[in-house]
Motif scaffolding. Sequence first.
Motif, mmCIF file in Angstrom:
data_model
loop_
_atom_site.group_PDB
_atom_site.id
_atom_site.type_symbol
_atom_site.label_atom_id
_atom_site.label_comp_id
_atom_site.label_asym_id
_atom_site.label_seq_id
_atom_site.Cartn_x
_atom_site.Cartn_y
_atom_site.Cartn_z
ATOM 1 N N ALA A 24 -10.768 9.829 -8.155
ATOM 2 C CA ALA A 24 -11.591 10.853 -7.514
ATOM 3 C C ALA A 24 -10.821 12.152 -7.362
ATOM 4 C CB ALA A 24 -12.059 10.353 -6.146
ATOM 5 N N GLY A 25 -9.574 12.168 -7.857
ATOM 6 C CA GLY A 25 -8.783 13.389 -7.824
ATOM 7 C C GLY A 25 -8.246 13.740 -6.454
ATOM 8 N N GLU A 26 -8.127 12.742 -5.600
ATOM 9 C CA GLU A 26 -7.614 13.052 -4.250
ATOM 10 C C GLU A 26 -6.098 13.143 -4.248
ATOM 11 O OE1 GLU A 26 -9.103 10.918 -0.920
ATOM 12 O OE2 GLU A 26 -11.154 10.929 -1.691
ATOM 13 N N ASN A 27 -5.600 13.689 -3.178
ATOM 14 C CA ASN A 27 -4.174 13.863 -2.972
ATOM 15 C C ASN A 27 -3.409 12.573 -3.270
ATOM 16 O OD1 ASN A 27 -1.637 14.012 -1.779
ATOM 17 N ND2 ASN A 27 -2.351 15.575 -0.345
ATOM 18 N N ASP A 28 -2.408 12.699 -4.155
ATOM 19 C CA ASP A 28 -1.687 11.519 -4.596
ATOM 20 C C ASP A 28 -0.916 10.846 -3.464
ATOM 21 O OD1 ASP A 28 -1.258 9.843 -6.787
ATOM 22 O OD2 ASP A 28 0.793 10.588 -6.986
ATOM 23 N N PHE A 29 -0.507 11.618 -2.461
ATOM 24 C CA PHE A 29 0.251 11.023 -1.358
ATOM 25 C C PHE A 29 -0.583 10.011 -0.602
ATOM 26 C CE2 PHE A 29 2.766 14.894 -2.010
ATOM 27 C CZ PHE A 29 4.019 14.300 -2.162
ATOM 28 N N ARG A 30 -1.824 10.337 -0.434
ATOM 29 C CA ARG A 30 -2.704 9.395 0.275
ATOM 30 C C ARG A 30 -2.852 8.104 -0.538
ATOM 31 N NH1 ARG A 30 -8.346 10.611 2.209
ATOM 32 N NH2 ARG A 30 -7.955 8.639 3.268
ATOM 33 N N ALA A 31 -3.061 8.288 -1.848
ATOM 34 C CA ALA A 31 -3.214 7.115 -2.707
ATOM 35 C C ALA A 31 -1.948 6.268 -2.673
ATOM 36 C CB ALA A 31 -3.537 7.545 -4.129
ATOM 37 N N MET A 32 -0.790 6.948 -2.692
ATOM 38 C CA MET A 32 0.470 6.227 -2.682
ATOM 39 C C MET A 32 0.636 5.424 -1.397
ATOM 40 S SD MET A 32 2.920 8.796 -4.767
ATOM 41 C CE MET A 32 4.177 8.933 -3.534
ATOM 42 N N ALA A 33 0.135 5.951 -0.307
ATOM 43 C CA ALA A 33 0.222 5.226 0.967
ATOM 44 C C ALA A 33 -0.504 3.884 0.861
ATOM 45 C CB ALA A 33 -0.371 6.069 2.089
ATOM 46 N N PHE A 34 -1.638 3.872 0.153
ATOM 47 C CA PHE A 34 -2.370 2.604 -0.009
ATOM 48 C C PHE A 34 -1.595 1.637 -0.902
ATOM 49 C CE2 PHE A 34 -5.780 5.089 1.799
ATOM 50 C CZ PHE A 34 -6.493 4.151 2.514
ATOM 51 N N ASP A 35 -0.970 2.173 -1.958
ATOM 52 C CA ASP A 35 -0.140 1.323 -2.821
ATOM 53 C C ASP A 35 0.980 0.685 -2.008
ATOM 54 O OD1 ASP A 35 -1.657 2.185 -4.890
ATOM 55 O OD2 ASP A 35 -0.158 3.544 -5.738
ATOM 56 N N ARG A 36 1.630 1.530 -1.192
ATOM 57 C CA ARG A 36 2.775 1.054 -0.416
ATOM 58 C C ARG A 36 2.311 -0.051 0.541
ATOM 59 N NH1 ARG A 36 4.176 5.257 2.723
ATOM 60 N NH2 ARG A 36 4.199 6.626 0.905
ATOM 61 N N ALA A 37 1.215 0.198 1.199
ATOM 62 C CA ALA A 37 0.697 -0.808 2.141
ATOM 63 C C ALA A 37 0.373 -2.111 1.408
ATOM 64 C CB ALA A 37 -0.543 -0.263 2.840
ATOM 65 N N ALA A 38 -0.176 -1.972 0.197
ATOM 66 C CA ALA A 38 -0.511 -3.171 -0.583
ATOM 67 C C ALA A 38 0.758 -3.972 -0.874
ATOM 68 C CB ALA A 38 -1.209 -2.775 -1.883
ATOM 69 N N ARG A 39 1.826 -3.270 -1.270
ATOM 70 C CA ARG A 39 3.085 -3.970 -1.568
ATOM 71 C C ARG A 39 3.620 -4.671 -0.323
ATOM 72 N NH1 ARG A 39 1.354 -2.450 -5.537
ATOM 73 N NH2 ARG A 39 0.469 -4.500 -5.170
ATOM 74 N N THR A 40 3.582 -3.952 0.810
ATOM 75 C CA THR A 40 4.081 -4.543 2.056
ATOM 76 C C THR A 40 3.353 -5.847 2.361
ATOM 77 O OG1 THR A 40 4.531 -2.347 2.927
ATOM 78 C CG2 THR A 40 4.401 -4.135 4.528
ATOM 79 N N ILE A 41 2.040 -5.799 2.244
ATOM 80 C CA ILE A 41 1.269 -6.992 2.598
ATOM 81 C C ILE A 41 1.487 -8.104 1.580
ATOM 82 C CG2 ILE A 41 -1.102 -7.874 2.810
ATOM 83 C CD1 ILE A 41 -1.737 -5.307 4.317
ATOM 84 N N GLU A 42 1.620 -7.713 0.320
ATOM 85 C CA GLU A 42 1.880 -8.691 -0.723
ATOM 86 C C GLU A 42 3.170 -9.466 -0.425
ATOM 87 O OE1 GLU A 42 2.383 -6.960 -4.625
ATOM 88 O OE2 GLU A 42 1.195 -8.581 -5.493
ATOM 89 N N ASN A 43 4.170 -8.765 0.103
ATOM 90 C CA ASN A 43 5.472 -9.394 0.348
ATOM 91 C C ASN A 43 5.586 -10.033 1.727
ATOM 92 O OD1 ASN A 43 6.486 -8.678 -2.173
ATOM 93 N ND2 ASN A 43 6.919 -6.595 -1.459
ATOM 94 N N LEU A 44 4.503 -9.983 2.460
ATOM 95 C CA LEU A 44 4.523 -10.504 3.825
ATOM 96 C C LEU A 44 4.620 -12.038 3.816
ATOM 97 C CD1 LEU A 44 4.067 -9.491 6.773
ATOM 98 C CD2 LEU A 44 1.642 -9.946 6.428
ATOM 99 N N ASP A 45 5.552 -12.578 4.588
ATOM 100 C CA ASP A 45 5.676 -14.032 4.639
ATOM 101 C C ASP A 45 4.791 -14.635 5.726
ATOM 102 O OD1 ASP A 45 7.434 -14.359 2.526
ATOM 103 O OD2 ASP A 45 9.136 -13.773 3.780
ATOM 104 N N ASP A 46 4.615 -13.892 6.822
ATOM 105 C CA ASP A 46 3.805 -14.418 7.929
ATOM 106 C C ASP A 46 2.320 -14.323 7.605
ATOM 107 O OD1 ASP A 46 6.115 -14.780 9.517
ATOM 108 O OD2 ASP A 46 6.122 -12.617 9.912
ATOM 109 N N ASP A 47 1.532 -15.011 8.392
ATOM 110 C CA ASP A 47 0.076 -14.971 8.223
ATOM 111 C C ASP A 47 -0.460 -13.598 8.622
ATOM 112 O OD1 ASP A 47 -2.596 -15.326 8.085
ATOM 113 O OD2 ASP A 47 -2.723 -16.879 9.649
#
Length: 587
Positions: A24-47
Amino acid sequence: MPKPVQKEEIVTLLEEIGTLMRLAGENDFRAMAFDRAARTIENLDDDINKFIDEHTLTDLKGIGKSIANDVYEYAETGSVPVLEKLRVLVPDGLIAWLGISGMGPKKIYKIHKELGITEITELKEKCRDGSVASLDGMGQKTAEKILKSISWMEEFSARCRIDEATEVAENFLDKLKQVDGVHDISVAGSLRRSSETIGDIDILIAADEKNASKLMTRFVEMEGVMEVLGQGETKSSVRTEEGRQVDLRIVSRAHYPAALMYFTGSKDHNVALRKRAREKNLQLNEYGLFHQTDDRKADFDRPLPAQSETEIYRHLGLAFIPPELREDYGEFDLAADGKVPELVELSDLRGVLHAHSTWSDGKKTIREMAEACIELGYEYLGLTDHSRSAAYAGGLSIERVKQQWEEIDVLNREFTDKDMDFTILKGIESDILTDGRLDYPDDLLEEFDLVIGSVHSGLDQPPEKMLNRLMEAAAHPHIHMIGHPTGRLLLRRDGNKADLSRLIEHAAKHKTAIEINANPQRLDLDWRYGRKARECGLMSAVCPDAHDIKGLDYMRYGIGIARKSGFTAENILNTKTLADLKKWLEK
Ligand code: DGT
Ligand code: CA
Ligand code: CA
Ligand code: ZN
């Protein structure tokens, strides 16, 4: 309390938001924040549910307040406004571009924005004509790479609609038929089985060996072939301009029946057939049906004679199974008991139900639609324009309904005066409102000859709610038929997940039909419900949902699905004579 979620579900959600933001052509920083959050949750060991319940996601590194709130919202309601908004904002066509290797969302957005295109076919054009090359930071090399990736993607790319495949296949068949040395020719595979979508197109030819290589050459050099994927003595594959793969196999006349059977499939049907053969100490393969050698192989010196598929089935103790039924979906029980239904045929159809005119969103006048029906040999047209809630589709106010009836009366009188055996029925495709009510007061509904109820809005209701909505409509005293029950658009949008088995039982009980919408984008009711429908005594109809003259041709695809459903002419409303149909409509 929010429902428990899966970690993977949240990762996919966040990734999708990030990707769509870039598209949608939005600010890349915002999109990157979602990527980062996705990685964090992917690597999460706890429920992850613990963090959601306690609202402590922000304790995790890389998850800010706003994203945390999106996740809470998702867990609570099953959707996130930011995602819903993005889905509307980003054209559907662009999402397919993500499948082109080397095309990231940023590059896609840039090309889309600067050239104003959304479809892959347009992208190909713009790569060829130099437009892509002329964009900042792209160049000729990039354009060529994109073209290469697209053709690579198309080679492996999934499926197409049956009308697209049919058009390509018929073009090949028409031309190949005329070539010297072709004794027999047929489509095989999913197209012969009338599947709702088609992977590749299979064509089988019976020819003498001496003509085979000449025929193969003709095939790969045919107009419309863009690329030869493989060329051999007996098998070749090409890719057409439309991006479709066509496989041609050439066999001897003696092998043709078994080969046709084999290459018609389905695989599951074939597996079951071969098993049956072995139980009779026989071996079935693409060359024929053979007695077994001592080590349980095919004894090619001892074939069982077979001039046709029918004879092969007979050797196996089965009645002929029409190609449409060959899905290992109950057909063997029918064929073993000699109970294969006499499937409905296109020529059984006497009239057209479910068509639109310029009164709502159709392209042709009532007269033009009627004349086209007459031309095609039909005896009646159940005209069903949209109802008043369908404002986007020019739905009819009560006022307009009455005006339309006047026009229909005039036309019908004209047909009678001219001694033409043709009648237009006053119908309506009434929206089924979100609570299951129909779109007009009962006293008006009662006056229509034909009322179809269809869902056109609130498509994303939960399955149980949708089922209730459809059941409510099916039980309405003035409805005759439910239109496109799931609302699916093949290869584009899933339909609703309402339990259709229950709808079928309920509709049959209330003597309400469920159409087979013959538009090749829909083919809805799905054939897999055929058995259930037959068991319940459900009425169906093959309905073109035509919005123009060409739409009337969709009947052939609907017939394919009706046959695949195992329906005979008795199951299909529009095989009835006008008089019988009228009786049925009076319930
Ligand atoms: P599609 O192309 O994905 O729409 O579906 P089909 O059914 O046309 O599949 P396709 O083109 O791969 O093969 C055509 C037919 O050839 C298939 O229906 C059955 C037969 N066939 C192909 N490969 C096999 C196989 O490995 N085992 C068996 N039993 N049959 C096969
Ligand atoms: Ca195929
Ligand atoms: Ca194939
Ligand atoms: Zn319609």
